[in-house]
Design a protein around this motif. Structure first.
Motif, PDB file in Angstrom:
ATOM      1  N   ARG A 280     -40.541 -44.969 -18.971  1.00 44.44           N
ATOM      2  CA  ARG A 280     -40.700 -46.420 -19.053  1.00 44.44           C
ATOM      3  C   ARG A 280     -40.104 -47.064 -17.804  1.00 44.44           C
ATOM      4  NH1 ARG A 280     -38.226 -48.661 -24.395  1.00 44.44           N
ATOM      5  NH2 ARG A 280     -36.511 -47.404 -23.589  1.00 44.44           N
ATOM      6  N   ILE A 281     -40.825 -48.025 -17.241  1.00 42.32           N
ATOM      7  CA  ILE A 281     -40.394 -48.683 -16.009  1.00 42.32           C
ATOM      8  C   ILE A 281     -39.309 -49.708 -16.345  1.00 42.32           C
ATOM      9  CG2 ILE A 281     -41.105 -50.147 -14.088  1.00 42.32           C
ATOM     10  CD1 ILE A 281     -43.905 -48.898 -14.372  1.00 42.32           C
ATOM     11  N   THR A 282     -38.150 -49.564 -15.694  1.00 39.02           N
ATOM     12  CA  THR A 282     -37.041 -50.494 -15.922  1.00 39.02           C
ATOM     13  C   THR A 282     -36.743 -51.343 -14.690  1.00 39.02           C
ATOM     14  OG1 THR A 282     -35.431 -48.796 -15.280  1.00 39.02           O
ATOM     15  CG2 THR A 282     -35.995 -48.954 -17.626  1.00 39.02           C
ATOM     16  N   TYR A 283     -37.306 -50.991 -13.542  1.00 43.82           N
ATOM     17  CA  TYR A 283     -37.154 -51.835 -12.346  1.00 43.82           C
ATOM     18  C   TYR A 283     -38.407 -51.696 -11.489  1.00 43.82           C
ATOM     19  CZ  TYR A 283     -35.717 -53.635  -7.860  1.00 43.82           C
ATOM     20  OH  TYR A 283     -35.669 -54.346  -6.697  1.00 43.82           O
ATOM     21  N   TRP A 284     -38.803 -52.826 -10.850  1.00 39.74           N
ATOM     22  CA  TRP A 284     -40.063 -52.881 -10.098  1.00 39.74           C
ATOM     23  C   TRP A 284     -39.887 -53.930  -9.003  1.00 39.74           C
ATOM     24  CZ3 TRP A 284     -44.458 -49.982 -10.790  1.00 39.74           C
ATOM     25  CH2 TRP A 284     -45.669 -50.443 -10.263  1.00 39.74           C
ATOM     26  N   ASN A 285     -39.759 -53.493  -7.746  1.00 40.39           N
ATOM     27  CA  ASN A 285     -39.439 -54.452  -6.686  1.00 40.39           C
ATOM     28  C   ASN A 285     -40.701 -55.099  -6.109  1.00 40.39           C
ATOM     29  OD1 ASN A 285     -40.492 -52.446  -5.016  1.00 40.39           O
ATOM     30  ND2 ASN A 285     -38.982 -52.816  -3.408  1.00 40.39           N
ATOM     31  N   THR A 295     -47.399 -57.283 -11.150  1.00 40.48           N
ATOM     32  CA  THR A 295     -46.140 -58.003 -10.994  1.00 40.48           C
ATOM     33  C   THR A 295     -45.057 -57.298 -11.803  1.00 40.48           C
ATOM     34  OG1 THR A 295     -46.555 -59.451 -12.884  1.00 40.48           O
ATOM     35  CG2 THR A 295     -47.394 -60.165 -10.729  1.00 40.48           C
ATOM     36  N   ALA A 296     -43.816 -57.669 -11.544  1.00 39.38           N
ATOM     37  CA  ALA A 296     -42.705 -57.052 -12.271  1.00 39.38           C
ATOM     38  C   ALA A 296     -42.821 -57.303 -13.769  1.00 39.38           C
ATOM     39  CB  ALA A 296     -41.372 -57.587 -11.737  1.00 39.38           C
ATOM     40  N   SER A 297     -43.232 -58.514 -14.152  1.00 38.82           N
ATOM     41  CA  SER A 297     -43.351 -58.824 -15.581  1.00 38.82           C
ATOM     42  C   SER A 297     -44.443 -57.986 -16.247  1.00 38.82           C
ATOM     43  CB  SER A 297     -43.654 -60.316 -15.769  1.00 38.82           C
ATOM     44  OG  SER A 297     -44.871 -60.672 -15.115  1.00 38.82           O
ATOM     45  N   GLU A 298     -45.474 -57.637 -15.505  1.00 42.19           N
ATOM     46  CA  GLU A 298     -46.538 -56.805 -16.056  1.00 42.19           C
ATOM     47  C   GLU A 298     -46.136 -55.332 -16.129  1.00 42.19           C
ATOM     48  OE1 GLU A 298     -50.583 -59.117 -14.587  1.00 42.19           O
ATOM     49  OE2 GLU A 298     -49.503 -57.828 -13.169  1.00 42.19           O
TER      50      GLU A 298
END
Length: 755
Positions: A280-285, A295-298
Motif C-alpha cells: 500500500r502506498i503511504t507516500y507519493w511525492n 496525484t498524491a490523493s489518488e
C-alpha cells in the motif's frame, strides 16, 4: 480373524469352525472348554471375538461374560447357544454381550460377528474423534490466549462475549470486560463511524477492515487495525461478530516521521514513493505525480502493484532482495494513469521500525524510457537493415513471378469455358495469397507495426504450415493438429507468423538430422487457481498455439535464461539471441503468456496462450447446471455442522436449492413436509439418532424410488457395499471434493426417472 470359542461340545465346535473357515479361510479358532483354559486365554488376549455357549457342564456363559468384561471389555462377546431363551438373551445383552445366536440358525453367526466388530470399531473411531475435538479446542485456546493480535467476540448488540489476554492488555489490563460494550473503549471521534460499520456488517453479512483509535484505562489513545468478520448459523443468519485487530500505533508514528522527512523531496525530478509490506502506498511525492500522472490523493492507500502494474517476477525479485539485503537496484516497467508504459531505474531501500522490524520500502524511480527507446530503435535499425536487403530482393523476384500469373489468370477468366473457370479462380487465389505473404514479409522487414484484429487461428495455422514446409529440410516432417477449435483472438497475423517462424527455426536447429515439428491448436479456460500458477496469466478463455519438436532439448541450467535478450547457445555468427525474446515480447503484447517444457533428448514444447474473444455475455445461454439447479431441491443430512455447511455451499453455488438437517428426525420432518420439492437426498450413513443405514431404510420405506447418495467418513464403503448396491445407492467417502459431489449429484439426477 481370531476367535476364542468357549464350547464343551466337540461336534458343535467343529461345525462352527467349518462355518468360520468358509467365510474367513485364514481364521484362527482357539477352542477352550474349562474355566481355567478360558481365563488363561483371556490373559493372553490374542483374539478378536469371543463366542461362548450359554450352558456347559463345568462352567456357565454368564460367568464367562463377567470375566470377559473384567479382562477385555473392548472385545465383543457373542453367545452361541442352543439353550438360551429370550429372557436369558435379554439379560445377557444387559450385562454386556454384543449379540446372541441360536445354534439352530447358524446363518446369523457371520453377520453377527461382522456387526460386532463394526460396532467396536465405531466406538474406537468415536473415541478418537472426541479426543481430536478436545485437542482442537485446546489448540484454539492456546492460540488465542497467546497470540499478540487482539481477539474479541461480540454479540449483535456489540457486547463482549470473549476476549483474549492481548486485548485486555491493550486496554491497560481492565478488570472485567465480558458483557460490556465494545464501543465504550472506542475513541469518541471514531465511535459513530465504527458503530455504523458494525451495524452494516450485521445487516449485510460482509466483513470489513478498518482503522480507528481505542482508549486505554489511563486515557492514552492507541491506533488499531481491525479485520472484522461475521459468524452465521446454518441458515445464514448472522449471530456474532469476530474482531481480530493489531496495535499499529508505532507503525503510524514511523509513517508520520517518514512523511515529514519526505516532504523535503517534493522538488526532485525523480519519483519517490513509500509502500508498506502489503504494497500500500503511504507516500507519493510531486515527482511521482509528474512521472505517473496520479496525484498524491489518488495514489495514497492504493496497492502499488495494481496501480503501476510492474512485471510480477521482477517485483518479487525486488521485494525478496530488498528484504534480504536491505536494498535493490534494477529496471522496472510501470504503467501511467494514461495507460502508457514507462521504464524506470528503481532503487529500493528497506525501512525498519525502532525495534528493527521491516515496515516498508522507500523507492526512488528514475525515468529511463527515452534511453530504452533509443536503444530499441538502434537494435531495430540494425535488424531491419540486414533483413530489409534480403527480403526486398526476394520480394522483387517473387513479384516478378506472381505478376504474370495474376494477369494471365484475369484474362483466362474472361475467355475460359465455364468448366475451367473454377480452376482459374483457384490459380488466381493462390497467386493473390502469395502476393499477400510477400507484402507481409516486407511489412515485417520494414518494422511496420501491425494492427490487432479478430483472427481465426485455425486458418492462420494451416496457412503457416504451407509457408514453412518448403523452408525446412526434407528430412524434417511438419504436422498440424487442431485439438479443439478455439474462438477467435485479437492479434496481428504478421506478428504471430513471426512468432511461429522463430520457434520453428529454433526447432529446426535443435534437430541434427531427421525429426518432426508438430503445430497444434487447442482451447482451454484457466480458472483462478491455475492462473495463479502462471506469473503472467489471468483466469479466462485462452487459445493455445503449441510448437513441439523432437530435438535435443534445452538443458535445465539454461532454461530460465532462454528469453533473455542476446542470450544464445548458437555459435558466433549463427544467431543474435533476439529470437525468443522477440517471441516473448510479441506474446506479452497480445495480452498472453507462454510456457516451455523440455527434456534432454526428448524434445521441446512451446505453448503460446492468447486471450480468446468470446461472444458478449448477453448472447450466452445459461448453463444447464444452473438452469436445472434453480428448480432442483436437495436434502443434505449430516450431524457435523462444518461438513454440512461446506457441502451446502458447494451445492448452492452450483445453483441447487438446498435443504439441510443435522439429524435423522429433522430430516424426516423436512422430507414429509417438502416431499414434492425434493429431487435427491445426500446423507451420512451414520447419524446421531440413526445407526448405520437406519435413516436410508426409513427414507426408502416412505418412498422406494427416492434418489439417495450415501456419504461417510467413519467406516470404509466396503462394509456397506452390498447393502448400498442392493438398493441402488451410490457411495462417496469423506473427505469429498466438490467436483466429485457435483458429478455424483448430476449422475443420479440424470438417471432419476421422470415424475
Amino acid at each position: 480373524m481370531r476367535i476364542l470359542h468357549l464350547e464343551d461340545s466337540s461336534s458343535d465346535a467343529e461345525l462352527i469352525a467349518v462355518l468360520l473357515a468358509r467365510e474367513w479361510p485364514s481364521c484362527a479358532v482357539n477352542k477352550v472348554e474349562t474355566r481355567a483354559q478360558y481365563v488363561a486365554a483371556l490373559e493372553v488376549g490374542d483374539f478378536d471375538v469371543i463366542l461362548s455357549d450359554y450352558t456347559m457342564g463345568s462352567f456357565d456363559g454368564l460367568s464367562a461374560l463377567e470375566l470377559a468384561r473384567v479382562w477385555c471389555p473392548e472385545k465383543p462377546f457373542i453367545f452361541l447357544s442352543g439353550t438360551i431363551g429370550e429372557d436369558r438373551a435379554v439379560e445377557a445383552l444387559k450385562r454386556g454381550a454384543m449379540d446372541y445366536v441360536i445354534k439352530d440358525r447358524p446363518g446369523r453367526l457371520i453377520p453377527a460377528i461382522r456387526q460386532a466388530i463394526a460396532r467396536i470399531e465405531e466406538g474406537r473411531q468415536h473415541r478418537m474423534t472426541a479426543e481430536a475435538l478436545r485437542q482442537n479446542r485446546e489448540r484454539f485456546r492456546e492460540i488465542t490466549e497467546n497470540v499478540a493480535d487482539l481477539v474479541v467476540l461480540l454479540d449483535l448488540d456489540g457486547r463482549r462475549l470473549y476476549h483474549n489476554p492481548s486485548y485486555a492488555k491493550a486496554l491497560g489490563g481492565a478488570a472485567e470486560l465480558i458483557g460490556t460494550s465494545f464501543f465504550a473503549n472506542v475513541h469518541s471521534d471514531d465511535r459513530q463511524r465504527i458503530w455504523d460499520d458494525f451495524t452494516e456488517m450485521v445487516r449485510s453479512g460482509i466483513g470489513r477492515q478498518s482503522e480507528y483509535r481505542i482508549i486505554r484505562q489511563d486515557g492514552a489513545p492507541r491506533y488499531i487495525e481491525s479485520h472484522d468478520s461475521v459468524i452465521c448459523d446454518r441458515d445464514g443468519n448472522v449471530t456474532h461478530v469476530l474482531v481480530v485487530a493489531r496495535d499499529v500505533t508505532d507503525r503510524r508514528a514511523a509513517e508520520e516521521r517518514i512523511h515529514e522527512q519526505a516532504a523535503l523531496l517534493d522538488k526532485t525530478q525523480d519519483a519517490i514513493l513509500v509502500r508498506d509490506l502489503n504494497h500500500r502506498i503511504t507516500y507519493w511525492n510531486k515527482g511521482a505525480e509528474r512521472l505517473y500522472g496520479w496525484t498524491a490523493s489518488e495514489a495514497l492507500g492504493q496497492n502499488a502493484t495494481l496501480l503501476l502494474m510492474p512485471e510480477s517476477s521482477l517485483l518479487k525479485t525486488a521485494c525478496d532482495e530488498a528484504l534480504a539485503r536491505g536494498e535493490w537496484l534494477g529496471e522496472l516497467r510501470h504503467h501511467t494513469k494514461s495507460g502508457s508504459e514507462v521504464v524506470v531505474q528503481s532503487r529500493w531501500t528497506l525501512m525498519r521500525l525502532a525495534n528493527g522490524a521491516p515496515s516498508g520500502f522507500l523507492i526512488i524511480d528514475t525515468d529511463v524510457t527515452d534511453k530504452m527507446q533509443l536503444e530499441a530503435q538502434f537494435l531495430r535499425a540494425q535488424r531491419m537493415e540486414s533483413m530489409g536487403m534480403l527480403v526486398s530482393g526476394i520480394a522483387h523476384d517473387l513479384n516478378n513471378v506472381l505478376a504474370p500469373i495474376l494477369m494471365s489468370a484475369g484474362l483466362l477468366k474472361l475467355t475460359a469455358p465455364e468448366s475451367d473457370r473454377r480452376l482459374v479462380a483457384t490459380i488466381e487465389a493462390g497467386a493473390q495469397h502469395g502476393a499477400s505473404m510477400v507484402r507481409q514479409l516486407l511489412s515485417f522487414a520494414r518494422g511496420t507495426e501491425g494492427r490487432h484484429s479478430e483472427l481465426n487461428l485455425c486458418s492462420l495455422l494451416v496457412d503457416f504450415e504451407k509457408f514453412i514446409r518448403p523452408t525446412l529440410p526434407a528430412s524434417i516432417l511438419v504436422e498440424t493438429k487442431i485439438l479443439t477449435e478455439p474462438p477467435p483472438v485479437r492479434a496481428d497475423a504478421t506478428q504471430l507468423n513471426q512468432v511461429l517462424m522463430n520457434l520453428c527455426i529454433n526447432a529446426r536447429d535443435a534437430m541434427s538430422e531427421d525429426g518432426m515439428i508438430t503445430l497444434s491448436l487447442d482451447y482451454i479456460r484457466l480458472d483462478r487457481t491455475h492462473a495463479l500458477a502462471q506469473i503472467e496469466g489471468h483466469h479466462g478463455p485462452y487459445a493455445v498455439l503449441m510448437v513441439t519438436d523432437t530435438g535435443a532439448g534445452i538443458p535445465p541450467e539454461i532454461l530460465d535464461r532462454i528469453f533473455d535478450p542476446f542470450f544464445t547457445t548458437k555459435g558466433e555468427g549463427q544467431g543474435t539471441g533476439l529470437g525468443l525474446s522477440t517471441v516473448r515480447g510479441i506474446v506479452k503484447g497480445h495480452g498472453g503468456f507462454l510456457t516451455v517444457d523440455s527434456k534432454i533428448g526428448r524434445g521441446t514444447t512451446f505453448r503460446i496462450y492468447l486471450p480468446a474473444v468470446l461472444s458478449p455475455p448477453s448472447a450466452l445461454l445459461p448453463s444447464s447446471a444452473s438452469t436445472a439447479g434453480r428448480s432442483t431441491g436437495i436434502l443434505l443430512v449430516d450431524d457435523e455442522p462444518m461438513i454440512l455447511s461446506a457441502l451446502e455451499l458447494v451445492l448452492a453455488d452450483e445453483g441447487y436449492r438446498v435443504f439441510t438437517a443435522l439429524s435423522a428426525k429433522e430430516a424426516l420432518g423436512i422430507f414429509e413436509a417438502s416431499r414434492s420439492e425434493l429431487h435427491l437426498i445426500v446423507t451420512d450413513i451414520r447419524l446421531k439418532d440413526a445407526n448405520e443405514m437406519e435413516f436410508i431404510r426409513a427414507l426408502r420405506a416412505r418412498d422406494p424410488h427416492c434418489p439417495i447418495i450415501a456419504i461417510s467418513g467413519v467406516v470404509k464403503s466396503s462394509q456397506f457395499e452390498k447393502d448400498l448396491r442392493a438398493i441402488g445407492v451410490p457411495f462417496l467417502a469423506k473427505p469429498i471434493k466438490g467436483e466429485a459431489l457435483l458429478a455424483a449429484v448430476k449422475s443420479v439426477l440424470k438417471a432419476r426417472p421422470p415424475a
